[in-house]
Structure formats: structure tokens, C-alpha cells
Design a protein around this motif. Structure first.
Motif, PDB file in Angstrom:
ATOM      1  N   ALA A  77      34.616  37.774  39.194  1.00  0.00           N
ATOM      2  CA  ALA A  77      35.987  37.275  39.129  1.00  0.00           C
ATOM      3  C   ALA A  77      36.097  36.092  38.170  1.00  0.00           C
ATOM      4  CB  ALA A  77      36.457  36.883  40.527  1.00  0.00           C
ATOM      5  N   LEU A  78      35.060  35.268  38.117  1.00  0.00           N
ATOM      6  CA  LEU A  78      35.070  34.140  37.184  1.00  0.00           C
ATOM      7  C   LEU A  78      35.047  34.628  35.736  1.00  0.00           C
ATOM      8  CD1 LEU A  78      34.975  31.052  36.944  1.00  0.00           C
ATOM      9  CD2 LEU A  78      32.492  31.234  36.921  1.00  0.00           C
ATOM     10  N   VAL A  79      34.273  35.661  35.450  1.00  0.00           N
ATOM     11  CA  VAL A  79      34.264  36.256  34.109  1.00  0.00           C
ATOM     12  C   VAL A  79      35.645  36.820  33.786  1.00  0.00           C
ATOM     13  CG1 VAL A  79      33.318  38.159  32.736  1.00  0.00           C
ATOM     14  CG2 VAL A  79      31.794  36.719  34.068  1.00  0.00           C
ATOM     15  N   ALA A 104      37.973  35.738  30.706  1.00  0.00           N
ATOM     16  CA  ALA A 104      38.305  36.756  29.707  1.00  0.00           C
ATOM     17  C   ALA A 104      39.809  37.038  29.654  1.00  0.00           C
ATOM     18  CB  ALA A 104      37.543  38.042  29.990  1.00  0.00           C
ATOM     19  N   ARG A 105      40.431  37.162  30.829  1.00  0.00           N
ATOM     20  CA  ARG A 105      41.857  37.485  30.904  1.00  0.00           C
ATOM     21  C   ARG A 105      42.527  36.582  31.932  1.00  0.00           C
ATOM     22  NH1 ARG A 105      39.017  41.869  31.833  1.00  0.00           N
ATOM     23  NH2 ARG A 105      39.692  41.918  33.993  1.00  0.00           N
ATOM     24  N   PRO A 106      42.924  35.391  31.551  1.00  0.00           N
ATOM     25  CA  PRO A 106      43.562  34.496  32.521  1.00  0.00           C
ATOM     26  C   PRO A 106      44.872  35.088  33.030  1.00  0.00           C
ATOM     27  CG  PRO A 106      43.072  33.343  30.465  1.00  0.00           C
ATOM     28  CD  PRO A 106      42.792  34.793  30.236  1.00  0.00           C
ATOM     29  N   GLY A 107      45.066  34.941  34.312  1.00  0.00           N
ATOM     30  CA  GLY A 107      46.299  35.449  34.908  1.00  0.00           C
ATOM     31  C   GLY A 107      46.266  35.279  36.410  1.00  0.00           C
ATOM     32  N   ALA A 108      47.368  35.633  37.038  1.00  0.00           N
ATOM     33  CA  ALA A 108      47.483  35.454  38.480  1.00  0.00           C
ATOM     34  C   ALA A 108      46.566  36.415  39.240  1.00  0.00           C
ATOM     35  CB  ALA A 108      48.928  35.659  38.913  1.00  0.00           C
TER      36      ALA A 108
END
Length: 108
Positions: A69-71, A75-79
Motif C-alpha cells: 500500500a505504501l508503494v 506511485a499513485r497518490p489518491g484517496a
């Protein structure tokens, strides 16, 4: 107990696939499979299972999920990815094995 070892293998496979996709060095399909088998059936997981350290195995199963989940957050920040990270952090803390949670925090 078997459920958590299965989750450990599934999450390790997902983490290895995510790291493989980030690095773009290799597309070999057997790398994540070896990582999943090594973590879920390796000496650390099975030794603690047979010793009866249930809380440790339950917390250890969520370590690759948290890192996966951290990766995803990086990689794709979002909610959605932030919610997955928060869920993994919460589920890792539920068994009450504080040392594993602390070691995961050091890795992350």
C-alpha cells in the motif's frame, strides 16, 4: 493460522509485483512467486507458527500488505491508496504484537 500464512503469501506476491513494475528491470513471472513462497513457507514464518507465536504471525502477515500500500501511495497518490495504507496499518496493529509493528515502521 493457515489463513494468515496464505495472506502473507498473497500480499508478498502483490508487493513483489508492485516493486517489479516500479523498477521496470524485469518482467519475469517467477520472481514474485518465489518471493511469496519464501515468505509464507520460509523458516521465519513456519518456526514462529510451530512455536505458537500466533500474534506475531498475524501481525507479520500484514507487513507486505502495508508496504504494498505504501508503494501504491507513492506511485499513485489518491484517496483509495491512502485508505488501503490506513487499513493495513490498522489491521497490523490489531493482533497486539507491537514489535512487528515497530519493525514495519522502521522499514517503511
Amino acid at each position: 493460522m493457515v489463513l494468515h500464512l496464505g495472506l502473507l503469501g498473497i500480499f508478498s506476491y502483490g508487493l513483489a509485483c508492485a516493486l517489479r513494475d516500479v523498477s521496470l528491470r524485469s518482467r519475469a513471472p517467477y520472481g514474485p512467486l518465489v518471493a511469496a513462497l519464501a515468505t509464507s513457507l520460509g523458516g521465519t514464518a513456519l518456526a514462529h507458527q510451530y512455536a505458537g507465536h500466533l500474534g506475531m504471525i498475524e501481525a507479520f502477515a500484514w507487513m507486505p500488505a502495508l508496504l504494498w500500500a505504501l508503494v501504491a501511495v507513492v506511485a499513485r497518490p489518491g484517496a483509495g491508496s491512502a485508505a488501503a495504507l490506513a487499513l493495513a496499518i490498522g489491521l497490523q496493529g490489531l493482533p497486539g504484537h507491537v514489535q512487528t509493528v515497530f519493525m514495519t515502521g522502521l522499514v517503511a
